[in-house]
Design a protein around this motif. Structure first.
Motif, mmCIF file in Angstrom:
data_model
loop_
_atom_site.group_PDB
_atom_site.id
_atom_site.type_symbol
_atom_site.label_atom_id
_atom_site.label_comp_id
_atom_site.label_asym_id
_atom_site.label_seq_id
_atom_site.Cartn_x
_atom_site.Cartn_y
_atom_site.Cartn_z
ATOM 1 N N PHE A 579 -50.359 -51.232 -2.519
ATOM 2 C CA PHE A 579 -51.253 -50.454 -3.385
ATOM 3 C C PHE A 579 -51.642 -51.269 -4.622
ATOM 4 N N ASP A 580 -50.662 -51.948 -5.220
ATOM 5 C CA ASP A 580 -50.934 -52.766 -6.399
ATOM 6 C C ASP A 580 -51.651 -54.061 -6.024
ATOM 7 N N TYR A 581 -51.219 -54.675 -4.926
ATOM 8 C CA TYR A 581 -51.814 -55.953 -4.530
ATOM 9 C C TYR A 581 -53.303 -55.798 -4.232
ATOM 10 N N ALA A 582 -53.709 -54.625 -3.802
ATOM 11 C CA ALA A 582 -55.119 -54.401 -3.458
ATOM 12 C C ALA A 582 -56.040 -54.577 -4.662
ATOM 13 N N TYR A 583 -55.503 -54.477 -5.877
ATOM 14 C CA TYR A 583 -56.327 -54.706 -7.070
ATOM 15 C C TYR A 583 -56.975 -56.088 -7.038
ATOM 16 N N LEU A 584 -56.322 -57.054 -6.416
ATOM 17 C CA LEU A 584 -56.811 -58.433 -6.404
ATOM 18 C C LEU A 584 -57.885 -58.671 -5.342
ATOM 19 N N LYS A 585 -58.076 -57.701 -4.452
ATOM 20 C CA LYS A 585 -59.056 -57.820 -3.364
ATOM 21 C C LYS A 585 -58.786 -59.053 -2.506
ATOM 22 N N ARG A 586 -57.497 -59.310 -2.292
ATOM 23 C CA ARG A 586 -57.080 -60.402 -1.416
ATOM 24 C C ARG A 586 -56.502 -59.809 -0.128
ATOM 25 N N PRO A 587 -56.469 -60.573 0.952
ATOM 26 C CA PRO A 587 -56.054 -60.007 2.247
ATOM 27 C C PRO A 587 -54.604 -59.538 2.265
ATOM 28 N N ILE A 588 -54.400 -58.442 2.977
ATOM 29 C CA ILE A 588 -53.073 -57.839 3.157
ATOM 30 C C ILE A 588 -52.828 -57.707 4.651
ATOM 31 N N LEU A 589 -51.655 -58.144 5.088
ATOM 32 C CA LEU A 589 -51.281 -58.084 6.499
ATOM 33 C C LEU A 589 -49.986 -57.293 6.625
ATOM 34 N N PHE A 590 -49.938 -56.391 7.593
ATOM 35 C CA PHE A 590 -48.758 -55.546 7.791
ATOM 36 C C PHE A 590 -48.010 -56.006 9.043
ATOM 37 N N TYR A 591 -46.693 -56.204 8.871
ATOM 38 C CA TYR A 591 -45.860 -56.684 9.971
ATOM 39 C C TYR A 591 -44.659 -55.747 10.138
ATOM 40 N N PRO A 592 -44.869 -54.601 10.787
ATOM 41 C CA PRO A 592 -43.770 -53.649 11.020
ATOM 42 C C PRO A 592 -43.017 -54.007 12.299
ATOM 43 N N TYR A 593 -42.228 -55.072 12.249
ATOM 44 C CA TYR A 593 -41.618 -55.629 13.455
ATOM 45 C C TYR A 593 -40.679 -54.653 14.150
ATOM 46 N N ASP A 594 -40.190 -53.630 13.431
ATOM 47 C CA ASP A 594 -39.314 -52.626 14.047
ATOM 48 C C ASP A 594 -39.965 -51.248 14.001
ATOM 49 N N TYR A 595 -41.280 -51.227 14.174
ATOM 50 C CA TYR A 595 -42.055 -49.998 14.011
ATOM 51 C C TYR A 595 -41.541 -48.863 14.892
ATOM 52 N N HIS A 596 -41.230 -49.183 16.143
ATOM 53 C CA HIS A 596 -40.788 -48.126 17.058
ATOM 54 C C HIS A 596 -39.446 -47.536 16.638
ATOM 55 N N PRO A 635 -60.254 -65.298 1.948
ATOM 56 C CA PRO A 635 -59.479 -64.962 0.745
ATOM 57 C C PRO A 635 -60.027 -63.785 -0.058
ATOM 58 N N ASP A 636 -61.291 -63.411 0.137
ATOM 59 C CA ASP A 636 -61.905 -62.345 -0.653
ATOM 60 C C ASP A 636 -62.265 -61.184 0.264
#
Length: 674
Positions: A579-596, A635-636
């Motif tokens: 939520f905070d990192y999104a202020y920078l408008k830089r890419p965000i990647l989600f890695y829920p390796y144990d999602y199940h 990057p943007d």
């Protein structure tokens, strides 16, 4: 009238639920049970199929029918209602539960469990889309010179054939297997591997082989819960040490090595002395707590001059929004009195930076806290801290809510409390806050409902994020130089959430990176570095030796905002840092390796994890590395429609002046007080 789920039976491939009926008028054979899915509100009504005795009936259901065709959901949670349709009595009675089932595998990729919610009402939980290459066991222990494994031996109530335990050597990739011949409780097997069969000085992964629908299957053994309460170390008769380790992906590793010598064991004796010292400190802490409570009950009068107390994360840090507000106050209004409430661990930092402080839980702390006129904190003070009427308490909080909070938590499982008590205490504490800072409309709505908060909300954005907006390229270069990060390489920040199953035993936590540092270095080492920001409980359990030239463990860096600024992309999983990192408008990647394994907890999220995130989801290491390469080339994110929709919803309010708005609010309070 009451209906209580009291048992589960299997009839061929059907599930037969047993209900106890209290004060329900007969006849029972024309009763029906309605299943209602909590999220979609879909319903299914089934007749009572068997009247067992007076007050006990059964209803048959095919768990496969509880999947909703065409739905994108992977998990379904069904409430049960007894549907009364007698001539004189009509209506619905929600079914309670006194029965909790184990996991029942329907297929290789789906299972169900019977459970109850926070109010004791029955739930039929169905989980689909599970990996077909994983096999969840019930328990694993080292006892009697054996590795003992207990797990299910049925699939949709049909016996799984030819089950064998397999150990694969991590070093040379050889393997060995042991047949499972012993049945335990109904539906479970008890498998045994003699410890004398283990090769010396090896690390081995645990698998299971079986025959399913006529086909040979090999699956990685996983354990979803922690190893707490299970015997995970043993010394064999040959004086060899065997250890069970739980890996980042919930897999099981068996380590065989030489047992420590007498000299090595004697080397641990000082730790026993330190244990006694720790016990003494615990006793003294309790005595001190009683003393603190008495001090707070004494009458105090406010200081003549405005005095502001700042605290961050219960005194464990000098950071976050309180620190941003403090720094601006110091610059604009140096004539006021400012004091930080800290643990002793922060004493050196405060002295080095000229920050006035008091040590928590001392007599001076009580006196200063009680005579101050403003408290500014990002977490809760203990309930026994008395708030005088002349104190204005400003709660900055510490993040945009992702996981459910306070009253929105349906079932609180913390030791020493109940759901009802937890809710009551939360509301009582929240309404001591005179003002609560909110970063967006989404959070404002949640704060009202989750905290039962009726006082003033300052929707000004989080002061800690002012740094993200006001920092220049020169500031970022200075930060990189301060941290020793190369200026000619891109920076990937990995900031995962803390998982309860990383707990090994009291005082010990485990962590293993869920991707290969060798693979990362091979793919990106020439152009990028990796920065790690781990939870403080596991930061010391991380070993990056041999990778110091491109991995930077900055878990203990005082400001996570600094890490946001120096990074070119963020990788996280279930942490709200995005939520905070999104202020920078830089890419965000989600890695829920144990999602199940984590899906049940995602039901405690406010957002739809699979659809509302501002970035792509990588489900395995191969996808992760591919997406990292793609994101580093973009990057943007200003031109990404989905990302910018997220930005407008959660970030657009912050103009870089949040700290100033809070300072102005405090000044207004001071002027109004005369």
């Amino acid at each position: 009238m009451r209906a209580i789920l009291s048992g589960l039976h299997h009839k061929k491939k059907l599930q037969e639920l047993e209900l106890e009926l209290i004060d329900v008028p007969e006849p029972f054979d024309n009763l029906v049970v309605t299943f209602l899915e909590k999220q979609t509100q879909a319903s299914l009504t089934l007749p009572v199929t068997t009247v067992v005795s007076s007050g006990v009936v059964r209803v048959q259901v095919d768990a496969n029918d509880l999947q909703i065709p065409g739905s994108q959901q992977g998990d379904f949670s069904w409430e049960l209602y007894l549907n009364l349709q007698q001539e004189d009595t009509r209506g619905l009675v929600q079914v309670e539960s006194e029965y909790l089932s184990d996991r029942h595998q329907l297929s290789l990729t789906s299972f169900y469990q019977l459970n109850s919610d926070a109010n004791g009402m029955a739930l039929f939980n169905l989980h689909t889309n599970q990996p077909d290459d994983e096999f969840a066991i019930t328990a694993i222990n080292l006892q009697d010179d054996q590795l003992q494994i207990t797990g299910p031996n049925r699939l949709n109530n049909r016996r799984i054939d030819n089950q064998r335990l397999v150990l694969k050597n991590v070093q040379d990739h050889s393997s060995a297997e042991w047949p499972i011949t012993t049945l335990g409780l109904h539906g479970l097997f008890s498998g045994i591997i003699p410890l004398t069969d283990l090769a010396s000085d090896t690390k081995q992964e645990l698998f299971i082989r079986s025959t399913v629908n006529g086909e040979e299957l090999e699956q990685r053994v996983i354990l979803g819960k922690s190893l707490a309460g299970q015997v995970t170390q043993a010394v064999t008769s040959q004086h060899r040490l065997v250890i069970i380790e739980k890996r980042f992906n919930n897999g099981i590793r068996i380590v065989e090595t030489a047992a420590p010598t007498m000299v090595q064991r004697l080397g641990h004796l000082p730790s026993k002395a330190s244990g006694a010292a720790h016990l003494f400190s615990v006793v003294m802490e309790k005595v001190n707590l009683m003393y603190m409570r008495r001090l707070f009950k004494r009458g105090h009068r406010a200081y003549d001059e405005p005095t502001l107390i700042f605290e961050s994360f219960g005194g464990r840090q000098v950071s976050d929004s309180p620190y941003a507000i403090y720094q601006l106050f110091q610059r604009l209004y140096p004539g006021f009195r400012y004091v930080w409430s800290i643990d002793r661990s922060q004493k050196a930092f405060c002295k080095q930076n000229g920050i006035p402080f008091i040590i928590r839980r001392t007599a001076k702390w009580v006196r200063t806290l009680e005579k101050a006129t403003f408290w500014i904190s990002n977490a809760r003070f203990p309930a026994w801290v008395k708030k005088p009427g002349y104190v204005t308490y400003i709660q900055t909080w510490h993040g945009t809510p992702l996981k459910k909070l306070g009253l929105d938590i349906e079932n609180v499982s913390m030791p020493g409390t109940t759901t009802t008590k937890y809710h009551a205490n939360f509301v009582r504490e929240a309404n001591r806050w005179d003002a609560l800072i909110s970063p967006n409309d989404y959070s404002t709505q949640i704060f009202r409902s989750a905290f039962g908060f009726n006082n003033q909300i300052l929707k000004v954005g989080y002061p800690r994020n002012d740094e993200l907006i006001n920092s220049s390229a020169y500031d970022i270069v200075a930060l990189k130089q301060q941290m020793g990060i190369p200026l000619d390489k891109k920076v990937v920040l990995y900031a995962p959430t803390y998982r309860d199953n990383q707990f090994a035993e009291k005082g010990k936590y485990t962590f293993e990176l869920p991707f290969s540092l060798d693979d990362f270095k091979t793919r990106f080492g020439d152009d990028a570095v990796l920065v790690l920001r781990m939870h403080y409980l596991i930061s010391n359990a991380l070993d990056i030796s041999g990778y110091e030239d491109f991995v930077y463990d900055l878990s203990n860096h005082p400001s996570i905002s600094d890490l946001y600024l120096v990074s070119d992309m963020l990788i996280t999983d279930y942490s709200s840092v995005f939520f905070d990192y999104a202020y920078l408008k830089r890419p965000i990647l989600f890695y829920p390796y144990d999602y199940h394994m984590y899906k049940d907890e995602l039901r405690g999220f406010y957002l739809d994890y699979e659809h509302d995130l501002p970035g792509d989801i990588a489900h395995n290491e191969k996808e992760l590395l591919t997406l990292i390469g793609e994101k580093l080339q973009t990057p943007d994110m200003s031109h990404d429609a989905k990302f910018m929709a997220f930005y407008q919803r959660f970030c657009a309010i912050n103009d870089g002046l949040s700290s100033l708005k809070v300072v102005n609010y405090v000044i207004q309070q001071i002027e109004n007080q005369g």
